[in-house]
Design an enzyme around this catalytic site. Structure first.
Site, PDB file in Angstrom:
ATOM      1  N   ASP A  99       1.139  -0.952   0.427  1.00  0.00           N
ATOM      2  CA  ASP A  99      -0.331  -0.464   0.537  1.00  0.00           C
ATOM      3  C   ASP A  99       1.130   1.222   0.209  1.00  0.00           C
ATOM      4  O   ASP A  99       2.177   1.070   0.374  1.00  0.00           O
ATOM      5  CB  ASP A  99      -0.543   0.206   1.096  1.00  0.00           C
ATOM      6  CG  ASP A  99      -1.625  -0.591   1.187  1.00  0.00           C
ATOM      7  OD1 ASP A  99      -2.137  -1.750  -0.134  1.00  0.00           O
ATOM      8  OD2 ASP A  99      -3.432  -1.387   1.711  1.00  0.00           O
ATOM      9  N   ASP A 100       0.037   2.190  -0.682  1.00  0.00           N
ATOM     10  CA  ASP A 100       0.498   4.295  -0.529  1.00  0.00           C
ATOM     11  C   ASP A 100       2.185   4.146  -1.543  1.00  0.00           C
ATOM     12  O   ASP A 100       1.922   5.330  -1.117  1.00  0.00           O
ATOM     13  CB  ASP A 100       0.831   3.958   1.226  1.00  0.00           C
ATOM     14  CG  ASP A 100       0.343   3.429   2.264  1.00  0.00           C
ATOM     15  OD1 ASP A 100      -0.867   4.020   1.601  1.00  0.00           O
ATOM     16  OD2 ASP A 100       0.370   4.128   3.077  1.00  0.00           O
ATOM     17  N   HIS A 150      -6.117   3.231  -4.405  1.00  0.00           N
ATOM     18  CA  HIS A 150      -5.543   3.560  -2.998  1.00  0.00           C
ATOM     19  C   HIS A 150      -6.146   4.697  -2.666  1.00  0.00           C
ATOM     20  O   HIS A 150      -6.006   5.299  -1.576  1.00  0.00           O
ATOM     21  CB  HIS A 150      -4.044   3.102  -2.223  1.00  0.00           C
ATOM     22  CG  HIS A 150      -4.410   2.988  -1.481  1.00  0.00           C
ATOM     23  ND1 HIS A 150      -5.455   1.895  -0.439  1.00  0.00           N
ATOM     24  CD2 HIS A 150      -3.553   3.098   0.103  1.00  0.00           C
ATOM     25  CE1 HIS A 150      -5.385   2.399   1.422  1.00  0.00           C
ATOM     26  NE2 HIS A 150      -4.009   2.847   1.343  1.00  0.00           N
ATOM     27  N   HIS A 154      -5.200   9.687  -0.028  1.00  0.00           N
ATOM     28  CA  HIS A 154      -5.008   9.333   1.569  1.00  0.00           C
ATOM     29  C   HIS A 154      -6.152   9.747   2.459  1.00  0.00           C
ATOM     30  O   HIS A 154      -5.609   9.822   3.608  1.00  0.00           O
ATOM     31  CB  HIS A 154      -3.765   8.728   1.613  1.00  0.00           C
ATOM     32  CG  HIS A 154      -3.816   7.369   2.575  1.00  0.00           C
ATOM     33  ND1 HIS A 154      -3.802   7.629   3.608  1.00  0.00           N
ATOM     34  CD2 HIS A 154      -2.915   5.939   2.229  1.00  0.00           C
ATOM     35  CE1 HIS A 154      -3.669   6.201   4.334  1.00  0.00           C
ATOM     36  NE2 HIS A 154      -3.005   5.669   3.267  1.00  0.00           N
ATOM     37  N   HIS A 252       3.683  -2.334   3.302  1.00  0.00           N
ATOM     38  CA  HIS A 252       3.571  -1.638   3.095  1.00  0.00           C
ATOM     39  C   HIS A 252       4.998  -0.808   1.914  1.00  0.00           C
ATOM     40  O   HIS A 252       6.680  -1.482   2.149  1.00  0.00           O
ATOM     41  CB  HIS A 252       3.402  -0.173   4.150  1.00  0.00           C
ATOM     42  CG  HIS A 252       2.414  -0.024   4.220  1.00  0.00           C
ATOM     43  ND1 HIS A 252       2.091  -0.922   5.767  1.00  0.00           N
ATOM     44  CD2 HIS A 252       1.462   0.682   3.807  1.00  0.00           C
ATOM     45  CE1 HIS A 252       0.763  -0.752   5.757  1.00  0.00           C
ATOM     46  NE2 HIS A 252       0.625   0.255   5.113  1.00  0.00           N
TER      47      HIS A 252
END
Length: 723
Positions: A99-100, A150, A154, A252
């Site tokens: 993620d991210d 995503h 955020h 991540h």
């Protein structure tokens, strides 16, 4: 009161403003585009709309039991809205998700590990990171990994409405289309975890994205690697609870130091491989094919345009910061210089016993060019009749189509001569008057201007110094009791007369105002008189006099009261002509920069000052307001407003100081905050249009301003008593 006068309007009741003409739209569109580019850059750097608040809810009354007890992938698309379906990862199968990202620091290293192990994974990327790292997105796609959405910035979507949700998904898809030419049907909400953590706040988000065709991917195992608990802790958290159980693991690849994640990843892979697990993407695990599809046509080009604009905005920002810094330095430097030099000027000219030389008592010729000035000419001539200095007045009627000439004849004043000529323009009218003048000292004024009794005497006293070829007087706004008039009053006192004190000390006066200026006949003849090469004949002749070696000074007590434009459209026309004419004069006299002697001094000091403070700084100054708006809405409103008000306070102090020097009442300064913003934007628009006119080779014609005759003798006597 003259029969041509009308009552002045209260400052509290401004005239109605007409709708802005089309010429406003191009400059305003540039400002709006600049703000949009700043927002795009802020989005790319996750500064704009950034929100770290997380929803907290414990109620699960609206979440279907099948979802809470099901697998990590939730399908509420189409006909599954009322009966969503959950999918689990097959046994002995692992889906690695990151993620991210992507990040330039950690994503390439993680991709290297996956490539070495021949493993494909899922990367849930943010739009902001996508636009900043397009090469990594293309590498992820090229190496067979799957990309999921995503959001762009955020946020916890449970705290936002559906419009924000659609925007976050849509902008991210645009970024993916522009960068890699793909669309993703996978979505993972920020701050989500396992499906059984869904609650009454987060479940509506899952249902809403299902309407848009997204599969929502939660997780089975959260490694908490973002907390950096240690490599062993990350590895332990990734292991399945039951032997052989399929799982989706959360890791991540961005958002901080991911060294522990990078170190743990090969260990996790080795351990799970040793237990017989295979690694797949979500699409492969569900047997549904890739969640990424190629886009073509308008969608692809819209994405490319979006990415290009974002990339351009990111590259533009450092230059914009430099521009703001330069503008700030110039503005503050100019303020400091004006304050210091104006004080020097005042101390020098108001020192007891100061004189320019022997008193000047010889008669003076006053030239009044007049074109359709029937509303004002009577007041102008009556004010001259009250002069305490011997004068002759030459009114040059430049082909007026109204009763200007008839009014002059009707008044039958003994010191006034009327000359009629076909309409030839103001410079020609002034030259006609000079040719007919009886005396060697020439005063020029506009036909809408009123002199005080002492104006001519004060204006010609500097000619006691034989080096002085011209004198700039103190032009004041007579119709200051309207809002627009009050703004111009501030501008005249602060922006013009405070400037003239500074230019006087620096010996590089750029303009002798057409409303009140004096010349030696010899100096005018030397430079060829008033030229019609530019629309700013007063600036043109002033620069020519500098190049001819004459000294030009400012006489603060030579006050003239002029009628300023009474509407925004009239003000626009006047300033458009001024700015365009100033550019023409600068270009005409550009060679002064390389000259020696007094002309070179003006060229190397005066011309750069005019260019910086009358052309470039006003053109760039609205960027300060745009930056303030951006800061208030997207960065730190308190600091942004504090900085803006600090600049305004400095401007207010300079304005108060200039009013004090001119012995003016400071109550007009209550309109200063609005005046500063309006004038910055107005001058920006005027200068931009002037630049366009100049660069395209356009010609700007003289535009006659509508006069009302509001400025009469009562103005001069009342204000003189107040002073």
């Amino acid at each position: 009161m003259s029969r041509h006068q009308r009552p002045r309007q209260s400052v509290l009741r401004p005239r109605r403003l007409a709708a802005p003409p089309l010429r406003f739209f191009l400059p305003l569109s540039v400002l709006v585009t600049l703000l949009a580019l700043m927002v795009l850059r802020g989005m790319a750097n996750n500064e704009v709309f950034h929100d770290e608040k997380v929803a907290v809810s414990v109620d699960k009354t609206t979440v279907p039991k099948s979802v809470l007890e099901g697998g990590p992938v939730v399908d509420s698309r189409g006909d599954k809205q009322d009966a969503p379906v959950s999918y689990t990862v097959p046994d002995k199968t692992v889906v690695l998700t990151f993620d991210d990202g992507p990040s330039t620091d950690w994503t390439p290293k993680i991709l290297d590990v996956l490539a070495k192990e021949h493993i494909q994974a899922d990367f849930f990327v943010t739009g902001s990171m996508t636009t900043r790292n397009p090469a990594l997105i293309r590498r992820i796609v090229a190496e067979g990994h799957e990309i999921g959405v995503h959001t762009y910035t955020h946020p916890d979507l449970a705290l936002h409405n559906n419009m924000r949700l659609g925007w976050e998904l849509g902008e991210t898809q645009l970024a993916l289309a522009g960068v890699a030419g793909i669309h993703s049907s996978l979505f993972r909400p920020p701050y989500s975890s396992t499906a059984d953590a869904l609650d009454d706040w987060s479940w509506p988000v899952t249902k809403e994205v299902g309407k848009d065709g997204y599969l929502v991917a939660f997780i089975d195992k959260d490694t908490d690697d973002w907390k950096r608990p240690g490599v062993n802790a990350i590895v332990k958290a990734a292991m399945p609870d039951l032997a052989g159980q399929g799982e989706m693991i959360l890791l991540h690849d961005a958002g901080g130091n991911r060294a522990q994640t990078l170190a743990a990843l090969p260990i996790i892979i080795d351990k799970l491989k040793a237990e017989g697990y295979t690694f797949k993407t979500i699409g492969q695990a569900l047997g549904a094919g890739s969640a990424n599809t190629k886009v073509t046509g308008s969608t692809l080009w819209a994405g490319k345009a979006f990415v290009w604009a974002t990339t351009f905005s990111v590259g533009l920002m450092p230059w914009l910061v430099v521009v703001l810094a330069v503008v700030g330095v110039l503005v503050f430097g100019r303020f400091a210089l004006m304050l210091v030099l104006s004080l020097i000027h005042v101390r020098r000219t108001r020192k007891p016993g100061f004189s320019w030389g022997a008193p000047v008592t010889e008669p003076v010729s006053v030239i009044v060019p007049a074109y359709n000035e029937q509303e004002c000419i009577a007041n102008t001539l009556l004010s001259l009749a009250a002069s305490d200095h011997p004068i002759e007045v030459i009114v040059v009627d430049d082909g007026s189509s109204d009763d200007t000439a008839a009014l002059v004849e009707e008044m039958d004043l003994p010191m006034v001569r009327l000359i009629r000529q076909p309409n030839s323009g103001k410079p020609a009218a002034l030259n006609t008057g000079v040719a007919a003048a009886s005396y060697d000292l020439i005063v020029m004024m506009d036909g809408d201007t009123v002199f005080e009794p002492a104006t001519v005497r004060e204006l010609v006293q500097p000619f006691g110094d034989p080096r002085i070829g011209a004198v700039a007087g103190n032009a004041k706004v007579g119709n200051r009791d309207t809002l627009i008039g009050a703004w111009q009053h501030i501008e005249y006192v602060m922006g013009f007369n405070l400037d003239r004190r500074m230019y006087d000390v620096l010996d590089c006066m750029p303009t002798i105002p057409g409303a009140v200026g004096a010349f030696r006949r010899e100096a005018l003849h030397q430079v060829g008189g008033m030229s019609d090469d530019t629309l700013a004949e007063d600036t043109d002749v002033t620069m020519a006099l500098h190049r001819a070696g004459w000294k030009i000074v400012y006489a603060e007590n030579a006050r003239a009261w002029t009628e300023a434009p009474g509407s925004m459209s009239q003000l626009w026309s006047q300033r458009y002509r001024w700015s365009y004419g100033t550019m023409q004069a600068m270009w005409k006299h550009r060679h002064a920069f390389f000259e020696r002697g007094p002309g070179g001094r003006f060229g190397r000091i005066g011309l750069p000052f005019v260019a910086l403070f009358m052309v470039f700084t006003p053109l760039l100054a609205p960027a300060i307001d745009i930056a303030m708006v951006y800061g208030v809405f997207f960065v730190d409103p308190y600091k942004s407003l504090l900085a803006w008000f600090a600049v305004l306070a400095l401007q207010g102090f300079c304005a108060w100081w200039s009013f004090r020097l001119d012995r003016e009442k400071a109550w007009y300064l209550i309109t200063l905050p609005v005046q500063q913003v309006v004038y910055r934007v107005l001058m920006y628009m005027v200068l931009l249009q002037s630049w366009i006119t100049a660069l395209t080779g356009g010609r700007l014609r003289w535009q006659k301003l509508r006069r009302t005759g509001e400025v009469g003798l009562d103005v001069t006597t009342t204000e003189a008593v107040q002073s």
